[in-house]
Scaffold this active site. Structure first.
Site, short mmCIF file in Angstrom:
data_model
loop_
_atom_site.label_atom_id
_atom_site.label_comp_id
_atom_site.label_asym_id
_atom_site.label_seq_id
_atom_site.Cartn_x
_atom_site.Cartn_y
_atom_site.Cartn_z
N LYS A 174 0.86 -1.18 0.00
CA LYS A 174 0.00 0.00 0.00
C LYS A 174 0.90 1.24 0.00
O LYS A 174 1.49 1.58 1.01
CB LYS A 174 -0.92 -0.02 1.23
CG LYS A 174 -2.08 0.99 1.13
CD LYS A 174 -1.73 2.24 1.89
CE LYS A 174 -2.83 3.28 1.73
NZ LYS A 174 -2.29 4.65 1.66
N GLY A 227 6.58 5.35 8.60
CA GLY A 227 5.73 6.53 8.61
C GLY A 227 5.66 7.16 9.99
O GLY A 227 6.60 7.06 10.79
N SER A 228 4.55 7.77 10.28
CA SER A 228 4.41 8.56 11.50
C SER A 228 4.12 7.67 12.72
O SER A 228 3.58 6.58 12.60
CB SER A 228 3.27 9.57 11.35
OG SER A 228 2.02 8.91 11.37
N THR A 231 0.30 6.92 13.11
CA THR A 231 -0.18 5.79 12.31
C THR A 231 0.35 4.48 12.85
O THR A 231 -0.37 3.47 12.88
CB THR A 231 0.24 5.97 10.84
OG1 THR A 231 -0.31 7.20 10.33
CG2 THR A 231 -0.25 4.81 9.99
N GLY A 232 1.59 4.47 13.31
CA GLY A 232 2.15 3.26 13.90
C GLY A 232 1.34 2.77 15.08
O GLY A 232 1.12 1.56 15.24
N GLU A 250 8.92 1.52 11.48
CA GLU A 250 9.98 2.54 11.48
C GLU A 250 9.27 3.89 11.49
O GLU A 250 8.62 4.26 10.53
CB GLU A 250 10.88 2.37 10.25
CG GLU A 250 12.19 3.14 10.35
CD GLU A 250 12.11 4.53 9.78
OE1 GLU A 250 11.75 5.46 10.55
OE2 GLU A 250 12.39 4.69 8.59
N CYS A 285 13.75 10.35 7.05
CA CYS A 285 13.49 9.86 8.41
C CYS A 285 14.71 10.03 9.32
O CYS A 285 14.56 10.28 10.51
CB CYS A 285 13.04 8.40 8.38
SG CYS A 285 14.18 7.26 7.58
N GLU A 384 9.28 15.89 15.67
CA GLU A 384 9.71 15.76 14.29
C GLU A 384 8.91 16.71 13.41
O GLU A 384 7.67 16.73 13.45
CB GLU A 384 9.52 14.32 13.81
CG GLU A 384 10.03 14.10 12.39
CD GLU A 384 9.90 12.65 11.94
OE1 GLU A 384 10.83 12.14 11.29
OE2 GLU A 384 8.87 12.03 12.24
#
Length: 480
Positions: A174, A227-228, A231-232, A250, A285, A384
């Site tokens: 995705k 990603g963020s 979302t993780g 990650e 990142c 971040e």
């Protein structure tokens, strides 16, 4: 560009959701639309991947045969490098010179690395008594879902795809809503190079619908994500609410770049530090977004840094003279500017940048920004940004530098500039992070893992260690 479709079972298929508009950050023009996969579409993708895994068309293919196909994929990526890089740049705004190396260049190398590795990975014979044979088998996990970000979709996509495929798994990929085009082409390349139908399916769409359906799916065995942190957390919760699928995350960082007064070449350190945060408009990142500078050289070093930052040419990422491209989207640009405003309200001082530029192009560009006087409690120190914004903080001792470096919830990367080898090793030992660069920043290749600690996530991309995510260990205890 024609409207884009889902890639399922080796063919292009319509999605059932409302299509997404793809807007280029270069000039604000509409490139195309993306199919949006519904939960039913995700079900079809997962079922296709499960059938492909179960019947062994890939999972039970001889390692040497899988190797040949992955090598062909690497060769095709390399042959189409310019086209793939341009496709990605139009989609996400990365400067072309960087994209060519970091996207197709890296992806080809990644597929080649794991193609070479896959027939070198063997099981084990345990040290047992003579009347017992103990074996440890490494078996593919089954169906892998991979959700990748928009900053380096081809590079990071390959970090997930290549090792998963090398170990015999089927994958549902995705891509990010704002950077899917190069990965859709990669799926087509894989099919053209002989990857069996159903082994790789690509579902585009919104994270709240397509991503959520994958995360909650009961027949996905492993989820890998870059990603963020927000979302993780959703992915971990979805795992708990569904089938307890393993999740490897990650989640970015707020990486410190520490410059001691004894660094051998301060101007070189300033030049590398500037590129360590401003390349790809800070959308990296491992970006060295927190500069920690020994107080005795602080003012001089900031002057050098400002000189390098202001000399960077920001512009159309397809112009070979541009050193810095566009910010990925108007939403990301607005978030970057809010971070700058907050830094000012908390006592920071803007040395350069701090504003949107090149508005007449219709694109989303931001000047490289340096903010000094940032304290450890400031939002810019802790959070971040994922943009071209560098916070600068002074320190007085090695002990204080380490304390400041470790004073966030993240732990992905760090840099240390010093001529003292003993100090370098002390810092490596004390820094709470997954990667430490010494007298450089960035550039670590496939031979070493990339992973974080704390809220930078878990698991590792790159190197042979990445294979661990995609295998199950199975023990056999045989009485002779």
């Amino acid at each position: 560009m024609a409207p884009q479709k889902l890639f399922l079972e080796g063919s292009w298929q319509e999605g059932q959701g409302t299509p997404l508009t793809v807007t280029s950050p270069i000039d604000g023009s509409v490139l195309t639309t993306l199919a949006a996969a519904s939960s039913d579409d995700v079900d079809r993708a997962v079922a296709s991947a499960r059938r492909a895994f179960a019947d062994g068309r890939w999972s039970r293919l001889a390692p040497a045969a899988r190797k040949k196909i992955l090598m062909r994929i690497a060769d095709r990526i390399e042959a189409e490098a310019v086209e793939l890089a341009v496709l990605g740049v139009r989609d996400n705004g990365t400067e072309f010179n960087m994209a060519l190396k970091a996207e197709p260049g890296s992806a080809a190398g990644t597929f080649r690395y794991y193609a070479e590795a896959l027939d070198k990975v063997a099981g084990e014979v345990a040290p047992t008594p003579p009347d017992v044979l103990g074996l440890v088998h490494r078996a593919p996990v089954g169906v892998v879902a991979a959700i990748v970000p928009w900053n380096f979709p081809l590079m990071i996509g390959a970090w997930k795809l290549a090792p998963a495929l090398a170990m015999g798994n089927s994958v549902i990929l995705k891509p990010a809503e704002s950077a899917s085009l190069s990965l859709l082409r990669l799926a087509e390349i894989c099919a053209e190079c002989g990857l069996p139908d159903g082994v790789l399916n690509v579902v585009t769409g919104r994270g709240t619908e397509t991503g959520a359906a994958l995360a909650h799916h009961m027949d996905v065995d492993v989820m890998v994500f870059t990603g963020s942190g927000a979302t993780g957390r959703h992915l971990l919760a979805a795992s708990a609410q569904s089938n307890l699928k393993r999740c490897y995350l990650e989640l970015g960082g707020k990486s410190p770049n520490i410059v001691f007064a004894d660094a051998k070449d301060l101007d070189q350190a300033a030049k590398v530090a500037a590129m360590g945060i401003f390349r790809n408009s800070g959308q990296v990142c491992v970006a060295g977004s927190r500069l920690l500078v020994e107080r005795s050289i602080h003012d001089h070093f900031v002057d050098q840094l400002k000189t390098h930052a202001e000399a960077l040419r920001v512009g159309d990422p397809l112009d070979l003279n541009s050193q810095i491209g566009a910010v990925n989207s108007s939403a990301q640009l607005a978030a970057n500017l809010r971070h700058v405003d907050q830094a000012l309200s908390e006592g920071g001082n803007i040395v350069c940048g701090g504003q949107q530029i090149l508005q007449k192009t219709g694109g989303t560009y931001m000047a490289p920004t340096i903010v000094t006087g940032v304290t450890r409690d400031a939002a810019l120190f802790q959070n971040e940004v994922f943009g071209p914004v560098l916070s600068v903080t002074a320190f007085d001792s090695e002990e204080e530098a380490i304390q400041l470096a470790n004073a966030t919830s993240y732990g992905l990367a760090a840099g240390v500039w010093t001529a003292d080898l003993s100090r370098a090793h002390r810092c490596i030992a004390e820094l709470r992070t997954g990667v430490v660069h010494v007298n450089t920043y960035g550039g670590a290749d496939m031979t070493v893992p990339l992973g974080g600690v704390g809220q930078s996530g878990n698991g590792h991309d790159k190197s042979l260690y990445a294979l661990d995510k995609f295998v199950d260990l199975k023990s056999a205890w045989i009485q002779l």
